[in-house]
Design an enzyme around this catalytic site. Sequence first.
Site, PDB file in Angstrom:
ATOM      1  N   SER A 194      64.991  12.711 -60.635  1.00 19.99           N
ATOM      2  CA  SER A 194      66.062  13.528 -60.066  1.00 19.99           C
ATOM      3  C   SER A 194      65.537  14.330 -58.887  1.00 19.99           C
ATOM      4  O   SER A 194      64.355  14.707 -58.854  1.00 19.99           O
ATOM      5  CB  SER A 194      66.552  14.483 -61.161  1.00 19.99           C
ATOM      6  OG  SER A 194      67.358  15.503 -60.631  1.00 19.99           O
ATOM      7  N   LYS A 218      61.795  16.156 -66.376  1.00 16.52           N
ATOM      8  CA  LYS A 218      61.724  15.037 -65.416  1.00 16.52           C
ATOM      9  C   LYS A 218      60.359  15.027 -64.720  1.00 16.52           C
ATOM     10  O   LYS A 218      59.739  13.980 -64.527  1.00 16.52           O
ATOM     11  CB  LYS A 218      62.832  15.158 -64.367  1.00 16.52           C
ATOM     12  CG  LYS A 218      64.217  14.912 -64.919  1.00 16.52           C
ATOM     13  CD  LYS A 218      64.398  13.452 -65.325  1.00 16.52           C
ATOM     14  CE  LYS A 218      65.685  13.212 -66.081  1.00 16.52           C
ATOM     15  NZ  LYS A 218      65.789  11.888 -66.675  1.00 16.52           N
ATOM     16  N   TYR A 229      65.146  21.246 -68.113  1.00 22.24           N
ATOM     17  CA  TYR A 229      65.581  19.882 -67.786  1.00 22.24           C
ATOM     18  C   TYR A 229      64.743  19.334 -66.623  1.00 22.24           C
ATOM     19  O   TYR A 229      64.184  18.234 -66.702  1.00 22.24           O
ATOM     20  CB  TYR A 229      67.080  19.851 -67.422  1.00 22.24           C
ATOM     21  CG  TYR A 229      67.468  18.541 -66.770  1.00 22.24           C
ATOM     22  CD1 TYR A 229      67.556  17.369 -67.521  1.00 22.24           C
ATOM     23  CD2 TYR A 229      67.683  18.454 -65.389  1.00 22.24           C
ATOM     24  CE1 TYR A 229      67.864  16.157 -66.915  1.00 22.24           C
ATOM     25  CE2 TYR A 229      67.986  17.249 -64.781  1.00 22.24           C
ATOM     26  CZ  TYR A 229      68.078  16.103 -65.546  1.00 22.24           C
ATOM     27  OH  TYR A 229      68.369  14.899 -64.944  1.00 22.24           O
TER      28      TYR A 229
HETATM   29  P1  NAD Z   1      74.606  10.072 -69.580  1.00 19.42           P
HETATM   30  O1  NAD Z   1      74.467  11.189 -70.555  1.00 19.42           O
HETATM   31  O2  NAD Z   1      75.981   9.594 -69.257  1.00 19.42           O
HETATM   32  O3  NAD Z   1      73.752   8.810 -70.073  1.00 19.42           O
HETATM   33  C1  NAD Z   1      72.569   8.938 -70.809  1.00 19.42           C
HETATM   34  C2  NAD Z   1      72.650   7.970 -71.995  1.00 19.42           C
HETATM   35  O4  NAD Z   1      71.447   8.064 -72.748  1.00 19.42           O
HETATM   36  C3  NAD Z   1      73.813   8.262 -72.930  1.00 19.42           C
HETATM   37  O5  NAD Z   1      74.513   7.064 -73.224  1.00 19.42           O
HETATM   38  C4  NAD Z   1      73.125   8.808 -74.186  1.00 19.42           C
HETATM   39  O6  NAD Z   1      73.868   8.523 -75.367  1.00 19.42           O
HETATM   40  C5  NAD Z   1      71.787   8.102 -74.120  1.00 19.42           C
HETATM   41  N1  NAD Z   1      70.690   8.802 -74.809  1.00 19.42           N
HETATM   42  C6  NAD Z   1      70.331  10.116 -74.676  1.00 19.42           C
HETATM   43  N2  NAD Z   1      69.275  10.378 -75.462  1.00 19.42           N
HETATM   44  C7  NAD Z   1      68.944   9.221 -76.098  1.00 19.42           C
HETATM   45  C8  NAD Z   1      67.948   8.876 -77.045  1.00 19.42           C
HETATM   46  N3  NAD Z   1      67.089   9.769 -77.517  1.00 19.42           N
HETATM   47  N4  NAD Z   1      67.890   7.589 -77.468  1.00 19.42           N
HETATM   48  C9  NAD Z   1      68.777   6.654 -77.026  1.00 19.42           C
HETATM   49  N5  NAD Z   1      69.748   6.952 -76.140  1.00 19.42           N
HETATM   50  C10 NAD Z   1      69.836   8.215 -75.677  1.00 19.42           C
HETATM   51  O7  NAD Z   1      73.826  10.515 -68.248  1.00 19.42           O
HETATM   52  P2  NAD Z   1      73.772   9.826 -66.821  1.00 19.42           P
HETATM   53  O8  NAD Z   1      74.456  10.728 -65.856  1.00 19.42           O
HETATM   54  O9  NAD Z   1      74.172   8.415 -66.902  1.00 19.42           O
HETATM   55  O10 NAD Z   1      72.215   9.957 -66.519  1.00 19.42           O
HETATM   56  C11 NAD Z   1      71.312   8.909 -66.776  1.00 19.42           C
HETATM   57  C12 NAD Z   1      69.905   9.374 -66.452  1.00 19.42           C
HETATM   58  O11 NAD Z   1      69.858   9.790 -65.091  1.00 19.42           O
HETATM   59  C13 NAD Z   1      69.443  10.577 -67.280  1.00 19.42           C
HETATM   60  O12 NAD Z   1      68.080  10.395 -67.594  1.00 19.42           O
HETATM   61  C14 NAD Z   1      69.626  11.750 -66.335  1.00 19.42           C
HETATM   62  O13 NAD Z   1      68.736  12.795 -66.602  1.00 19.42           O
HETATM   63  C15 NAD Z   1      69.309  11.095 -64.984  1.00 19.42           C
HETATM   64  N6  NAD Z   1      69.923  11.790 -63.847  1.00 19.42           N
HETATM   65  C16 NAD Z   1      71.265  12.061 -63.880  1.00 19.42           C
HETATM   66  C17 NAD Z   1      71.842  12.735 -62.812  1.00 19.42           C
HETATM   67  C18 NAD Z   1      73.306  13.101 -62.850  1.00 19.42           C
HETATM   68  O14 NAD Z   1      73.701  14.052 -62.171  1.00 19.42           O
HETATM   69  N7  NAD Z   1      74.157  12.388 -63.579  1.00 19.42           N
HETATM   70  C19 NAD Z   1      71.062  13.123 -61.712  1.00 19.42           C
HETATM   71  C20 NAD Z   1      69.704  12.806 -61.714  1.00 19.42           C
HETATM   72  C21 NAD Z   1      69.142  12.131 -62.801  1.00 19.42           C
HETATM   73  C1  WQD Z   2      76.932  21.044 -56.943  1.00 16.28           C
HETATM   74  C2  WQD Z   2      77.389  22.228 -56.083  1.00 16.28           C
HETATM   75  C3  WQD Z   2      77.230  24.340 -57.216  1.00 16.28           C
HETATM   76  C4  WQD Z   2      80.266  23.452 -60.256  1.00 16.28           C
HETATM   77  C5  WQD Z   2      72.846  19.327 -61.015  1.00 16.28           C
HETATM   78  C6  WQD Z   2      71.490  19.409 -61.657  1.00 16.28           C
HETATM   79  C7  WQD Z   2      70.574  18.381 -61.088  1.00 16.28           C
HETATM   80  C8  WQD Z   2      71.187  16.988 -61.129  1.00 16.28           C
HETATM   81  C9  WQD Z   2      72.594  16.952 -60.635  1.00 16.28           C
HETATM   82  C10 WQD Z   2      70.406  15.729 -62.971  1.00 16.28           C
HETATM   83  C11 WQD Z   2      76.494  23.449 -56.209  1.00 16.28           C
HETATM   84  C12 WQD Z   2      78.670  24.005 -56.916  1.00 16.28           C
HETATM   85  C13 WQD Z   2      79.395  23.379 -59.180  1.00 16.28           C
HETATM   86  C14 WQD Z   2      81.360  24.361 -60.191  1.00 16.28           C
HETATM   87  C15 WQD Z   2      80.646  25.015 -57.998  1.00 16.28           C
HETATM   88  N1  WQD Z   2      71.274  16.478 -62.458  1.00 16.28           N
HETATM   89  N2  WQD Z   2      79.584  24.139 -58.065  1.00 16.28           N
HETATM   90  N3  WQD Z   2      81.510  25.108 -59.046  1.00 16.28           N
HETATM   91  O1  WQD Z   2      73.610  21.865 -59.294  1.00 16.28           O
HETATM   92  O2  WQD Z   2      73.349  20.239 -57.356  1.00 16.28           O
HETATM   93  O3  WQD Z   2      72.692  19.544 -59.612  1.00 16.28           O
HETATM   94  O4  WQD Z   2      73.366  18.002 -61.231  1.00 16.28           O
HETATM   95  O5  WQD Z   2      69.291  15.482 -62.635  1.00 16.28           O
HETATM   96  O6  WQD Z   2      69.401  18.448 -61.816  1.00 16.28           O
HETATM   97  O7  WQD Z   2      70.962  20.706 -61.432  1.00 16.28           O
HETATM   98  O8  WQD Z   2      75.087  19.803 -59.108  1.00 16.28           O
HETATM   99  O9  WQD Z   2      77.462  19.343 -59.453  1.00 16.28           O
HETATM  100  O10 WQD Z   2      76.393  21.239 -60.738  1.00 16.28           O
HETATM  101  O11 WQD Z   2      76.752  21.487 -58.297  1.00 16.28           O
HETATM  102  O12 WQD Z   2      80.832  25.719 -56.982  1.00 16.28           O
HETATM  103  O13 WQD Z   2      82.153  24.488 -61.127  1.00 16.28           O
HETATM  104  O14 WQD Z   2      78.683  22.645 -56.551  1.00 16.28           O
HETATM  105  O15 WQD Z   2      76.987  25.714 -57.033  1.00 16.28           O
HETATM  106  O16 WQD Z   2      76.456  24.074 -54.950  1.00 16.28           O
HETATM  107  P1  WQD Z   2      73.649  20.490 -58.779  1.00 16.28           P
HETATM  108  P2  WQD Z   2      76.472  20.442 -59.484  1.00 16.28           P
END
Ligand code: NAD
Ligand code: WQD
Length: 334
Positions: free
Chosen positions: A123, A151, A147
Amino acid sequence: MVLVTGGAGYIGSHTIVLLIEACYEVVIFDNFSNSSRESIYRVEKLVNQKIDLVEGDIRNGDDLQKVFDSYKIDSVIHFAGLKAVGESVEKPLKYYDNNVNGTRVLCEVMRENGCKSIVFSSSATVYGDPHTVPILENFPLSATNPYGRSKLFVEEILRDLYLSDNEWKIVLLRYFNPVGAHESGTIGEDPNGIPNNLMPFIAQTAVGKRESLSVFGDDYDTPDGTGVRDYIHVVDLADAHVKALDNINSFDEVMSINIGTGNGYSVLDMVKAFEEASLKKVPYVIAKRRAGDIASCYANPSYAKEVLGWEATHSIKEMCEDTWRWQSNNPNGY
Ligand code: NAD
Ligand code: WQD
């Protein structure tokens, strides 16, 4: 065959569609802690085939071994993890157990079975509060919450693993802000309860499930004072995983790769773009800053183009239109 941990989740389900379209054979491994079987049924409809699934937890080596006993796994795309920043502050041990220990167990079972190829969901949060933007892969790494640290720790563990045995092929994809949905409108992001992230909150406000959006701060050092992020369409993100797998055997170091568009949009830009795409009003109020938020975060994505031949192709308009199609067709999610 590709093992996709967390394949029932938001990013995983979209990636499964593209993997199958690219003729990869896949098996999903998920414990459904943050997803449902319905997402898999819908993917099956989209690709018109059954998808292999093993239910289990990545922290349980016996569960994982069942997959390796039943399938010849060549590589793993590892999405499984917990991702709620606020919850990670309340329950850090839960996050370290699931995300860090879970990945350790997964790598152990992979190693025992001679599978040494992994694409990991990292991330942009590993850059902490960057000194400048756009962000390059060699910027200093830090984390501001458990979190993010989970990562960062996993990245470090995977780098150590490579140092111990450079037969490992490891790609760390550092996602910026994933949004959007498959253009069919049948799969998308389905957060539990009140969404923490901006895009699902905007979408639920537009569909009438929430009264108004709280904009967290309008006094940041950005063009309109609201936070700026690099929103990336989930289908572009899914495509980056396919390209990572296509290229993984050609890499002879741990690859850390930014997956973003390179464009920064503010919260108010997103509200406006969503109103235009949905033809709905998104009422908002200015609220105080959210603890831990940064002003601006966007990628320099040129390394992804150089080493994966990947770049984002979906515009902010498509991100909003596709989110709206998913949200309006499925107001209560799956
Ligand atoms: P999500 O929660 O929709 O998907 C994650 C999946 O993993 C889910 O289906 C959940 O049931 C499964 N899971 C969680 N823990 C588990 C375990 N112990 N064993 C087996 N399955 C498990 O999330 P997503 O948005 O699809 O994110 C996928 C990956 O990408 C995550 O690792 C997340 O941290 C990373 N990521 C997400 C974002 C974002 O904003 N969505 C940003 C950066 C990184
Ligand atoms: C985006 C912008 C908020 C909600 C998070 C995690 C990051 C990654 C992605 C996994 C910011 C603003 C948000 C609301 C708002 N996840 N906001 N009102 O914070 O960039 O990242 O998700 O790895 O680790 O920290 O994403 O979508 O929460 O916020 O004004 O109700 O929207 O302040 O500027 P963020 P976000």
